[in-house]
Design an enzyme around this catalytic site. Structure first.
Site, mmCIF file in Angstrom:
data_model
loop_
_atom_site.group_PDB
_atom_site.id
_atom_site.type_symbol
_atom_site.label_atom_id
_atom_site.label_comp_id
_atom_site.label_asym_id
_atom_site.label_seq_id
_atom_site.Cartn_x
_atom_site.Cartn_y
_atom_site.Cartn_z
ATOM 1 N N LYS A 13 -4.780 1.285 0.041
ATOM 2 C CA LYS A 13 -5.213 0.087 -0.688
ATOM 3 C C LYS A 13 -5.868 -0.914 0.264
ATOM 4 C CE LYS A 13 -0.948 -0.817 -2.059
ATOM 5 N NZ LYS A 13 -0.197 0.293 -1.459
ATOM 6 N N ARG A 87 3.031 -5.320 -9.222
ATOM 7 C CA ARG A 87 3.935 -4.250 -8.840
ATOM 8 C C ARG A 87 5.068 -4.050 -9.827
ATOM 9 N NH1 ARG A 87 2.873 -4.439 -2.951
ATOM 10 N NH2 ARG A 87 4.128 -2.851 -1.948
ATOM 11 N N ARG A 126 0.345 3.981 11.536
ATOM 12 C CA ARG A 126 -0.558 2.839 11.331
ATOM 13 C C ARG A 126 -0.358 1.756 12.380
ATOM 14 N NH1 ARG A 126 -0.307 -0.035 5.647
ATOM 15 N NH2 ARG A 126 1.917 -0.016 6.108
ATOM 16 N N ARG A 160 3.785 -2.872 11.878
ATOM 17 C CA ARG A 160 4.634 -3.599 10.943
ATOM 18 C C ARG A 160 6.093 -3.179 11.089
ATOM 19 N NH1 ARG A 160 1.485 -3.122 5.251
ATOM 20 N NH2 ARG A 160 3.629 -2.889 4.542
ATOM 21 N N ARG A 171 10.463 1.949 -0.022
ATOM 22 C CA ARG A 171 9.240 1.404 -0.632
ATOM 23 C C ARG A 171 8.675 2.381 -1.664
ATOM 24 N NH1 ARG A 171 6.402 0.231 4.893
ATOM 25 N NH2 ARG A 171 4.492 0.079 3.682
HETATM 26 P P1 AP5 Z 1 -3.383 1.378 4.286
HETATM 27 O O1 AP5 Z 1 -4.760 1.164 3.753
HETATM 28 O O2 AP5 Z 1 -2.858 0.391 5.253
HETATM 29 O O3 AP5 Z 1 -2.369 1.612 3.072
HETATM 30 P P2 AP5 Z 1 -1.832 0.622 1.944
HETATM 31 O O4 AP5 Z 1 -1.995 1.324 0.621
HETATM 32 O O5 AP5 Z 1 -2.432 -0.729 2.081
HETATM 33 O O6 AP5 Z 1 -0.291 0.671 2.275
HETATM 34 P P3 AP5 Z 1 0.774 -0.479 2.564
HETATM 35 O O7 AP5 Z 1 1.854 0.127 3.381
HETATM 36 O O8 AP5 Z 1 0.127 -1.727 3.048
HETATM 37 O O9 AP5 Z 1 1.289 -0.699 1.101
HETATM 38 P P4 AP5 Z 1 2.578 -1.352 0.689
HETATM 39 O O10 AP5 Z 1 2.309 -1.437 -0.769
HETATM 40 O O11 AP5 Z 1 3.818 -0.635 1.043
HETATM 41 O O12 AP5 Z 1 2.653 -2.700 1.553
HETATM 42 P P5 AP5 Z 1 2.342 -4.210 1.192
HETATM 43 O O13 AP5 Z 1 1.820 -4.866 2.392
HETATM 44 O O14 AP5 Z 1 1.574 -4.304 -0.069
HETATM 45 O O15 AP5 Z 1 -3.336 2.847 4.942
HETATM 46 C C1 AP5 Z 1 -2.179 3.304 5.642
HETATM 47 C C2 AP5 Z 1 -2.606 4.061 6.912
HETATM 48 O O16 AP5 Z 1 -3.253 5.279 6.549
HETATM 49 C C3 AP5 Z 1 -3.581 3.301 7.809
HETATM 50 O O17 AP5 Z 1 -3.260 3.523 9.156
HETATM 51 C C4 AP5 Z 1 -4.966 3.907 7.463
HETATM 52 O O18 AP5 Z 1 -5.821 3.908 8.605
HETATM 53 C C5 AP5 Z 1 -4.597 5.324 7.049
HETATM 54 N N1 AP5 Z 1 -5.425 5.802 5.954
HETATM 55 C C6 AP5 Z 1 -5.879 5.077 4.870
HETATM 56 N N2 AP5 Z 1 -6.590 5.864 4.036
HETATM 57 C C7 AP5 Z 1 -6.610 7.112 4.593
HETATM 58 C C8 AP5 Z 1 -7.178 8.366 4.205
HETATM 59 N N3 AP5 Z 1 -7.904 8.476 3.067
HETATM 60 N N4 AP5 Z 1 -6.978 9.438 5.015
HETATM 61 C C9 AP5 Z 1 -6.234 9.324 6.171
HETATM 62 N N5 AP5 Z 1 -5.681 8.160 6.600
HETATM 63 C C10 AP5 Z 1 -5.843 7.063 5.808
HETATM 64 O O19 AP5 Z 1 3.815 -4.776 0.885
HETATM 65 C C11 AP5 Z 1 4.791 -4.891 1.909
HETATM 66 C C12 AP5 Z 1 6.063 -5.492 1.338
HETATM 67 O O20 AP5 Z 1 5.807 -6.819 0.851
HETATM 68 C C13 AP5 Z 1 6.670 -4.753 0.134
HETATM 69 O O21 AP5 Z 1 7.500 -3.688 0.527
HETATM 70 C C14 AP5 Z 1 7.433 -5.891 -0.561
HETATM 71 O O22 AP5 Z 1 8.649 -6.170 0.096
HETATM 72 C C15 AP5 Z 1 6.511 -7.083 -0.351
HETATM 73 N N6 AP5 Z 1 5.525 -7.240 -1.447
HETATM 74 C C16 AP5 Z 1 4.170 -7.175 -1.333
HETATM 75 N N7 AP5 Z 1 3.569 -7.360 -2.514
HETATM 76 C C17 AP5 Z 1 4.570 -7.552 -3.427
HETATM 77 C C18 AP5 Z 1 4.596 -7.763 -4.837
HETATM 78 N N8 AP5 Z 1 3.456 -7.824 -5.555
HETATM 79 N N9 AP5 Z 1 5.806 -7.899 -5.434
HETATM 80 C C19 AP5 Z 1 6.961 -7.850 -4.736
HETATM 81 N N10 AP5 Z 1 7.011 -7.638 -3.391
HETATM 82 C C20 AP5 Z 1 5.824 -7.484 -2.742
HETATM 83 MG MG MG Z 2 -1.675 -2.613 2.659
#
Ligand code: AP5
Ligand code: MG
Ligand code: ZN
Length: 220
Positions: A13, A87, A126, A160, A171
């Protein structure tokens, strides 16, 4: 245009949102990034969210929806890319209200379909530039010169605290239990498009571009 990128942790994402920002002038609204910024700044929201995020659980709906509302107000006319929001069903409802209040519509929900087994490797590999935030991966997106950021030349990187295997499993379970169930709501509106998130990063970008451009093309 306003779109949601929906997919489990590590689906790509953030990677795709930052490309859409660069290529289309849209604005990425990542609640994860907003919460990490709040945590770093030591705001009350950040203090509250810290332990929840480290455990891989979800922060309260009210907190994240308020963050999104504030950011939407600062967007002017730019299109929004919702990354990691909504979410839960309650967040999806809140988003409808936030958009309607601002005269915006939700045009696409792009589901990044991925194989869960691959996600642990994506997430544990990552890292990001500590200075400009550019994202990298130990295997899938290395820096051109080892230890030097391609974008800004910095030699400092960070990982992270929630990117460890145990937290990733929590997660993913949260995603399955609370986030995946909101998809049917958007399917009923006919706005969901699915892309193959297991393809390489450029190929995923192309699939998303095809969806957005097809939708933009004038009717024949
Ligand atoms: P990346 O693009 O970083 O993946 P992502 O989908 O953004 O994954 P996240 O881990 O950021 O998602 P998340 O939903 O767990 O975390 P968030 O910050 O939202 O890609 C990952 C890696 O793979 C990278 O190294 C990239 O280079 C590689 N990659 C990407 N695409 C690729 C491909 N096609 N092929 C190969 N490699 C690839 O949330 C964190 C925390 O915040 C949550 O756990 C929760 O506690 C809180 N939170 C955030 N939003 C909310 C909400 N709306 N409600 C409640 N709590 C929330
Ligand atoms: Mg992300
Ligand atoms: Zn950098």
């Amino acid at each position: 245009m306003n779109i949601i990128l929906l997919g489990p942790p590590g689906a790509g994402k953030g990677t795709q949102a930052s490309r859409l920002e660069q290529q289309r002038g849209m604005v990425q609204l990542s609640t994860g990034d907003m919460l990490r910024a709040a945590l770093k700044a030591g705001t009350p929201v950040g203090v509250k969210a810290k332990a929840v995020m480290e455990a891989g659980e979800l922060v309260s709906d009210a907190i994240v929806s308020a963050l999104i509302g504030e950011r939407l107000d600062g967007l002017d006319g730019a299109g929004a890319i919702f990354d990691g929001y909504p979410r839960t069903a309650a967040q999806a409802e809140a988003l409808d209200v936030l958009l309607a209040e601002r005269g915006r519509t939700l045009d696409h929900v792009i589901e990044l379909a991925v194989d869960e087994d691959a996600l642990v490797e994506r997430i544990t590999g990552r890292f990001t530039c500590a200075k400009c935030g550019e994202g990298y991966h130990d295997r899938f997106k290395q820096t051109a010169v080892a230890g030097v950021c391609d974008v800004c030349g910095s030699t400092e990187f960070k990982r992270r605290p929630d990117d460890n295997e145990e937290t990733v499993r929590t997660r993913m379970a949260e995603y399955r239990a609370k986030t995946a169930p909101i998809l049917p709501l958007y399917e009923a509106r006919g706005i969901v498009a699915r892309v193959d998130g297991m393809a390489d990063i450029d190929a995923v970008t192309q699939q998303i571009a095809a969806i957005l451009d097809r939708a933009n093309a004038p009717a024949a």
